[in-house]
Design a protein around this motif. Structure first.
Motif, mmCIF file in Angstrom:
data_model
loop_
_atom_site.group_PDB
_atom_site.id
_atom_site.type_symbol
_atom_site.label_atom_id
_atom_site.label_comp_id
_atom_site.label_asym_id
_atom_site.label_seq_id
_atom_site.Cartn_x
_atom_site.Cartn_y
_atom_site.Cartn_z
ATOM 1 N N THR A 56 0.832 -1.208 0.000
ATOM 2 C CA THR A 56 0.000 0.000 0.000
ATOM 3 C C THR A 56 0.864 1.254 0.000
ATOM 4 O O THR A 56 0.618 2.194 -0.774
ATOM 5 C CB THR A 56 -0.929 0.001 1.231
ATOM 6 O OG1 THR A 56 -1.744 -1.173 1.201
ATOM 7 C CG2 THR A 56 -1.826 1.223 1.223
ATOM 8 N N ASN A 57 1.863 1.301 0.848
ATOM 9 C CA ASN A 57 2.738 2.470 0.912
ATOM 10 C C ASN A 57 3.480 2.676 -0.407
ATOM 11 O O ASN A 57 3.626 3.805 -0.898
ATOM 12 C CB ASN A 57 3.758 2.319 2.055
ATOM 13 C CG ASN A 57 3.093 2.377 3.416
ATOM 14 O OD1 ASN A 57 2.019 2.963 3.567
ATOM 15 N ND2 ASN A 57 3.713 1.780 4.416
ATOM 16 N N ASN A 93 1.085 3.940 -3.166
ATOM 17 C CA ASN A 93 0.772 5.359 -2.926
ATOM 18 C C ASN A 93 1.876 6.245 -3.479
ATOM 19 O O ASN A 93 1.621 7.273 -4.125
ATOM 20 C CB ASN A 93 0.594 5.618 -1.428
ATOM 21 C CG ASN A 93 -0.835 5.410 -0.984
ATOM 22 O OD1 ASN A 93 -1.770 5.822 -1.668
ATOM 23 N ND2 ASN A 93 -1.030 4.759 0.145
ATOM 24 N N LEU A 95 -6.542 2.387 -1.410
ATOM 25 C CA LEU A 95 -5.708 2.659 -2.584
ATOM 26 C C LEU A 95 -6.557 3.138 -3.757
ATOM 27 O O LEU A 95 -6.149 4.023 -4.515
ATOM 28 C CB LEU A 95 -4.943 1.394 -2.985
ATOM 29 C CG LEU A 95 -3.552 1.190 -2.376
ATOM 30 C CD1 LEU A 95 -2.955 -0.121 -2.869
ATOM 31 C CD2 LEU A 95 -2.626 2.340 -2.698
ATOM 32 N N THR A 150 -7.324 6.716 -3.171
ATOM 33 C CA THR A 150 -6.120 7.534 -3.375
ATOM 34 C C THR A 150 -5.850 7.737 -4.859
ATOM 35 O O THR A 150 -5.560 8.853 -5.299
ATOM 36 C CB THR A 150 -4.897 6.866 -2.711
ATOM 37 O OG1 THR A 150 -5.146 6.714 -1.321
ATOM 38 C CG2 THR A 150 -3.645 7.708 -2.919
ATOM 39 N N TYR A 151 -5.934 6.669 -5.611
ATOM 40 C CA TYR A 151 -5.701 6.768 -7.061
ATOM 41 C C TYR A 151 -6.709 7.728 -7.694
ATOM 42 O O TYR A 151 -6.336 8.609 -8.487
ATOM 43 C CB TYR A 151 -5.808 5.396 -7.707
ATOM 44 C CG TYR A 151 -5.672 5.445 -9.214
ATOM 45 C CD1 TYR A 151 -4.427 5.487 -9.816
ATOM 46 C CD2 TYR A 151 -6.811 5.482 -10.037
ATOM 47 C CE1 TYR A 151 -4.298 5.547 -11.198
ATOM 48 C CE2 TYR A 151 -6.680 5.546 -11.415
ATOM 49 C CZ TYR A 151 -5.424 5.581 -11.990
ATOM 50 O OH TYR A 151 -5.312 5.667 -13.353
#
Length: 798
Positions: A272-273, A276, A330, A333-334
């Motif tokens: 995940t990090n 991102n 995610l 975020t995207y």
């Protein structure tokens, strides 16, 4: 390879009570075209038998089949060819030497390591290993069937460990359940062996290499990503092993499950990090090239970003199946980041489009279309676009086109060029948006795994019970909804920007709505053929509604302007501006709508416009004081008929015939009424004669009527000698010339019709004289020959 391994286990070895421990993809040395698999297997029944099995695809290539098998005890030597360098070749010495070439050195080494372990475990006769790296050959361990066998992904065999207190308690519990545990120890041992097979081999044991990949594998290189994908899939398989009742209580199982959960959570956080950060950095690199694209009216292509991110698609699927909360995070975020990126790109793109579009009509370039028809002038309010004034060629052009101001359109090549340029700009905008949206939707579907059903291994985020499997239709519906929601968010500015651009185009020239309707309809049709429910199809469909509304508003505006036209009392009317305007509109529309999907919209507009043209020609004709009504009707309907005959607009065939009928009727009416002037008294006399006959007086007795006797007839005829008739006709020609406009060129047509009508009347008068005044010898002062000469000389003299 993992998928193939599981397929082979399921289809070939499980039905044969065998377990597949290692696999290598090989071809015979010197014959690299025919690939097959060598498999190391052990039987599940005691005593254990170890084999090397050759498996290949069927001739049709739709399933695998077992081709040959060798007992491991018959293997004499394994020759790895080179212990220091990477080499995919190796030999197996059975009853004869089999020479193989593996698809990779890594697969060869893994397979040889497994063969060595099996040899150490099960065979008293030791196989000779030649040219094999010492790292592959571990210390010898005691052989025996009770030991477990490591699979191809194992690094080493587990050492023997004594049972701890908890495990002893578990075994005692199992012995209590089995009544024969003491009386028949051998049977119990057999059952115990079968029950613990789930812990044997590669089912709940993750290799050290996979563990390392999950803990700190490189997520930025293709090799590292591939290793992480393999490790994550292996982890998911281990976590989803179906345990038999009671196995979940075993300490070893609990320890493995705890390890798997920790590995899953650790890897999910790392993944995940990393993703991102990838979103941010990739997007930053993408936006750096924005300026060069907008100047050329092109949108940046996101294929490099998509290509880089798609390497993580399988990991996203793993995250979706194991840690749905992180997957959803995610996704958000995207979407949030790409929304900002696309909004900036799209805004700049549309700004350039608007600048280019506005450049098609430079401020202050004047009125290219004089709002005039023929030599006449229409008066009205100059302060309103809807109350246009016909002022001659010096008139200023309204900012918005209309049928009234298109009378001189064909003379304006510059305006045609402007409209063509606008059409190209609008098409360029749609052509850039279409692949951009389709590419992003395709990427979202693939990257976030929204184009297929979830796998059977999908589990809840706690790694426990598999999630509920909704019906296929429900999955398909929800996935499409998710894609649509993401696309709506990412491209939320497109519909607004498109509507703004359309409004600008409509403001520059209302006839741009014709171009926009055709272009937008075509792109909607194309998008619906690809996917009727896609974001692109839906958005363009919404914008098409706006374009169609503008088109309808344009047509209504033209009709309203026709209705508000007022004519000058001092000038002849001629061909009305909205009549020539309709001609130009039809010519333009036929060009734009050629082979268009929305032809029906134009046909409906044609009918509305032509009916309005008909009605308002009648209105102007009735209000005309300078020009006779018949002339206004005759000239304008002749023009309408000629236009429709030339353009052959099928939906207006009824109106074409009606226009011809009105033209001929009013031509005849005008000719008859006009001819009454040069022979007025003679006409009046014979009208009286016909009236008496109509009242019942016999024709041969008309001459006995006082007002219509022979003397009165001679007196009237004497007033119209040939010279006077020619003079009257000459005056008539001049008057007709003043009535008619030059643009329609109907003067000679009318003059010829008058000649024919005059001859008809002459013959009619002669007939009445012969029947009503028989034997009187009375004749006209001029002959038909004289009359033909009069008409011809008058026409030539003018």
């Amino acid at each position: 390879m993992t998928a193939i391994k599981h397929a082979l286990q399921r289809d070939i070895f499980t039905p044969n009570d065998e377990r597949l421990l290692s696999i290598v993809n090989v071809c015979k040395a010197g014959k690299k075209k025919k690939n097959c698999f060598l498999c190391a297997t052990v039987t599940t029944e005691r005593p254990v038998q170890v084999r090397v099995v050759k498996v290949k695809k069927s001739d049709k290539g739709d399933f695998y089949k077992r081709q040959m098998a060798w007992e491991l005890r018959d293997l004499a030597e394994v020759d790895a060819k080179d212990a220091s360098k990477e080499n995919p070749e190796f030999d197996l010495h059975f009853e004869k030497v089999y020479r193989w070439v593996a698809s990779s050195t890594a697969e060869k080494n893994s397979f040889i390591s497994c063969i060595w372990k099996l040899n150490q475990r099960y065979l008293r006769k030791k196989v000779e290993f030649v040219n094999v790296s010492s790292q592959l050959l571990e210390e010898s361990v005691p052989s025996g069937e009770s030991q477990s066998v490591a699979g191809g992904d194992e690094d080493a065999l587990d050492d023997y460990q004594e049972l701890n207190a908890r495990e002893e308690q578990d075994i005692e519990g199992m012995m209590e359940v089995c009544e024969y545990a003491i009386s028949n120890a051998e049977a119990f041992a057999e059952k115990l062996s079968r029950e613990l097979q789930v812990l044997d081999g590669n089912y709940m044991d993750l290799s050290k290499g996979h563990i390392r990949a999950l803990q700190d594998g490189d997520l930025s290189s293709p090799k590292g990503i591939e290793a992480c994908i393999n490790a994550s899939e292996a982890l998911l398989q281990c976590m989803n092993v179906a345990l038999r009742p009671g196995h979940e209580k075993l300490m070893a199982v609990k320890q493995q499950q705890h390890l798997f959960t920790e590995l899953r959570d650790t890897f999910a956080r790392r993944l995940t990090n990393h993703l991102n950060n990838v979103f941010v950095h990739q997007g930053h690199d993408q936006s750096s090239t924005l300026s060069q694209h907008t100047a050329e009216l092109t949108l940046p292509k996101h294929s490099p970003l998509h290509r880089d991110l798609l390497r993580y698609a399988k990991l996203m699927e793993w995250l979706k199946n194991t840690q749905r909360e992180k997957y959803d995070g995610l996704s958000r975020t995207y979407v949030d980041y790409m929304t900002r990126l696309y909004e900036r790109e799209i805004k700049d793109f549309f700004e350039v489009a608007k600048i280019k579009m506005a450049g098609t009509t430079k401020e202050g370039k004047g009125n290219k279309f004089g709002l005039h028809g023929s030599s006449g002038k229409l008066t009205g309010s100059t302060s309103s676009l809807n109350k246009l004034t016909v002022q001659g060629s010096s008139s200023r052009r309204s900012q918005s086109s209309s049928l009234l101001d298109m009378g001189n359109m064909s003379a304006s090549d510059l305006d045609v060029a402007d409209r063509t340029k606008f059409d190209k700009i609008f098409e360029q905008v749609l052509s850039e948006l279409e692949p951009l949206c389709l590419a992003e939707q395709d990427f979202i579907s693939k990257f976030f795994k929204l184009q297929q059903h979830p796998t059977l291994g999908e589990v809840e985020s706690d790694g426990g019970v598999p999630s509920r499997q909704p019906p296929p239709g429900e999955h398909r519906h929800s996935m499409k909804d998710m894609v649509r929601l993401m696309m709506n968010k990412i491209f939320q500015s497109i519909e607004t920007e498109l509507n703004s651009l359309i409004a600008l185009g409509d403001k520059i020239d209302s006839f741009h709505s014709l171009y926009m309707l055709v272009k937008m309809s075509h792109h909607v049709w194309t998008a619906q053929n690809v996917d009727p429910a896609s974001y692109l199809s839906t958005t363009l469909g919404n914008v098409l509604v706006t374009v169609k509304r503008n088109f309808d508003k344009c047509i209504s505006g033209q009709i309203r302007q026709m209705e508000e036209v007022k004519i000058s009392k001092k000038s002849k009317v001629g061909i009305l501006p909205f009549v020539t305007g309709f001609e130009e509109f039809a010519e333009l529309a036929e060009t734009i709508f050629r082979n268009a999907e929305r032809r029906g919209d134009l046909d409906k507009a044609y009918v509305k416009l032509i009916r309005a043209v008909f009605m308002n020609v009648e209105k102007v004709a009735n209000e005309s004081q300078k020009t006779p009504r018949d002339v206004v009707m005759m000239e304008n309907f002749h023009h309408i008929f000629s236009t429709q005959s030339r353009l052959k607009i099928s939906c207006l065939e009824t109106e074409r015939r009606e226009a011809k009928h009105k033209y001929t009727d009013h031509l005849q009416s005008y000719v008859i009424n006009s001819l009454g002037q040069p022979l007025e008294k003679l006409n009046h006399f014979f009208e009286g004669v016909e009236a008496r006959v109509a009242q019942g007086v016999r024709e041969e007795e008309v001459s006995y009527q006082l007002a219509f006797n022979k003397q009165e007839l001679r007196k009237v005829i004497k007033e119209y000698p040939g010279k006077e008739v020619k003079k009257g006709l000459d005056n008539l020609y001049k008057k007709v010339d003043k009535h008619l406009c030059e643009e329609e060129s109907l003067l000679q047509v009318v003059w010829h019709s008058m000649q024919d009508e005059f001859i008809r009347q002459y013959k009619h008068f002669e007939g009445l004289i012969g029947r009503c005044y028989p034997g009187s010898g009375i004749t006209m002062e001029f002959t038909i020959g004289d009359m033909l000469e009069y008409f011809s000389s008058i026409a030539q003299s003018h």
